[in-house]
Motif scaffolding. Structure first.
Motif, short mmCIF file in Angstrom:
data_model
loop_
_atom_site.label_atom_id
_atom_site.label_comp_id
_atom_site.label_asym_id
_atom_site.label_seq_id
_atom_site.Cartn_x
_atom_site.Cartn_y
_atom_site.Cartn_z
N GLU A 23 43.58 21.56 43.39
CA GLU A 23 42.61 22.58 42.94
C GLU A 23 42.26 22.39 41.47
O GLU A 23 41.09 22.45 41.09
N LEU A 24 43.27 22.17 40.65
CA LEU A 24 43.02 21.94 39.22
C LEU A 24 42.14 20.71 39.01
O LEU A 24 41.25 20.71 38.16
N ALA A 25 42.40 19.67 39.77
CA ALA A 25 41.68 18.40 39.61
C ALA A 25 40.19 18.55 39.86
O ALA A 25 39.38 17.80 39.29
N ALA A 26 39.80 19.49 40.69
CA ALA A 26 38.39 19.68 41.02
C ALA A 26 37.54 19.94 39.78
O ALA A 26 36.36 19.61 39.75
N GLY A 56 41.47 11.61 43.34
CA GLY A 56 41.24 10.46 44.22
C GLY A 56 41.66 9.14 43.60
O GLY A 56 41.06 8.10 43.89
N VAL A 57 42.69 9.16 42.76
CA VAL A 57 43.12 7.92 42.09
C VAL A 57 43.82 6.99 43.06
O VAL A 57 44.32 7.41 44.11
N THR A 65 59.06 8.31 34.32
CA THR A 65 60.19 8.46 33.39
C THR A 65 60.63 7.15 32.75
O THR A 65 60.82 7.08 31.55
N PHE A 66 60.78 6.11 33.53
CA PHE A 66 61.35 4.88 32.99
C PHE A 66 60.33 3.95 32.36
O PHE A 66 60.68 3.03 31.64
N ILE A 67 59.04 4.18 32.65
CA ILE A 67 58.02 3.33 32.02
C ILE A 67 57.18 4.11 31.02
O ILE A 67 56.32 3.55 30.38
N ILE A 68 57.39 5.38 30.91
CA ILE A 68 56.75 6.33 29.99
C ILE A 68 55.30 6.63 30.36
O ILE A 68 54.91 7.78 30.39
N ALA A 69 54.48 5.63 30.66
CA ALA A 69 53.08 5.91 31.02
C ALA A 69 52.65 5.00 32.16
O ALA A 69 52.96 3.81 32.16
N ARG A 70 51.94 5.58 33.10
CA ARG A 70 51.45 4.83 34.26
C ARG A 70 49.96 5.12 34.42
O ARG A 70 49.55 6.28 34.42
N ALA A 71 49.18 4.06 34.55
CA ALA A 71 47.72 4.21 34.72
C ALA A 71 47.37 4.13 36.20
O ALA A 71 47.86 3.26 36.92
N HIS A 72 46.52 5.06 36.63
CA HIS A 72 46.00 5.07 38.01
C HIS A 72 44.48 4.95 37.92
O HIS A 72 43.83 5.81 37.32
N ARG A 73 43.95 3.91 38.51
CA ARG A 73 42.50 3.70 38.48
C ARG A 73 41.78 4.71 39.37
O ARG A 73 42.34 5.20 40.35
N ALA A 74 40.54 4.97 39.01
CA ALA A 74 39.71 5.86 39.81
C ALA A 74 39.49 5.25 41.18
O ALA A 74 39.27 4.04 41.31
N GLY A 75 39.54 6.06 42.21
CA GLY A 75 39.33 5.58 43.57
C GLY A 75 37.92 5.86 44.06
O GLY A 75 37.51 5.37 45.10
N THR A 76 37.18 6.64 43.29
CA THR A 76 35.83 7.04 43.67
C THR A 76 34.89 6.82 42.50
O THR A 76 35.22 7.21 41.37
N GLU A 77 33.77 6.22 42.77
CA GLU A 77 32.75 6.01 41.74
C GLU A 77 32.39 7.35 41.10
O GLU A 77 32.16 8.34 41.77
#
Length: 152
Positions: A23-26, A56-57, A65-77
């Motif tokens: 809901e927040l993501a909307a 929709g990533v 936790t162990f890598i501190i930051a993780r990037a998730h690419r957009a799944g939708t244009e």
């Protein structure tokens, strides 16, 4: 920090916590910063998983936790990606700056677990979510709202 947040909701279980994240993501757009705070087991990663699903990533959203930051690419244009950060082990503002997260704000939403008191400097405005958990019922409560930082 610890200012009063205007909204509150009850999240009976993990599925409800993830649904709240969707809901927040909307309403989130590239450049938004979401700061998640609360004790261990309060549901921060479950909420981040829901935000990722709502955006929709691509890829499984799990604790960074162990890598501190993780990037998730957009799944939708046209939708933003998500940078998921765990600030628990960061030694301070210098280490946060070293992650160069403000460059990711152009095309991503940055979600920071354990970020209260550290990540507010990423943006003049952020969505603050504080989670708590009732140890007897396992029910979570989310207090949340947009916060504008006066000086940056």
């Amino acid at each position: 920090m610890n200012q009063v947040l205007p909204y509150q909701c009850t999240l009976p279980d993990v599925a409800d916590t993830e649904a709240f994240g969707r809901e927040l993501a909307a309403d989130l757009v590239a450049g938004d910063v979401v700061i998640l705070d609360g004790p261990l087991g309060a549901g921060k990663t479950a909420l981040a998983r829901g935000i990722g699903a709502g955006l929709g990533v691509i890829g499984r959203v799990s604790s960074p936790t162990f890598i501190i930051a993780r990037a998730h690419r957009a799944g939708t244009e046209g939708r933003p990606g998500m940078i998921h950060v765990d600030a628990y082990r960061l030694g301070g503002l210098d280490e946060l700056d070293a992650l160069d997260l403000d460059t990711d704000l152009d095309d991503s939403v940055v979600v920071v677990e354990w970020g209260e008191g550290v990540a507010e400097r990423l943006s003049r405005r952020h969505l603050q979510v504080r989670l708590s958990r009732d140890v007897d019922t396992d029910e979570r409560t989310a207090s949340y709202g947009w916060v504008t930082v006066q000086s940056r």
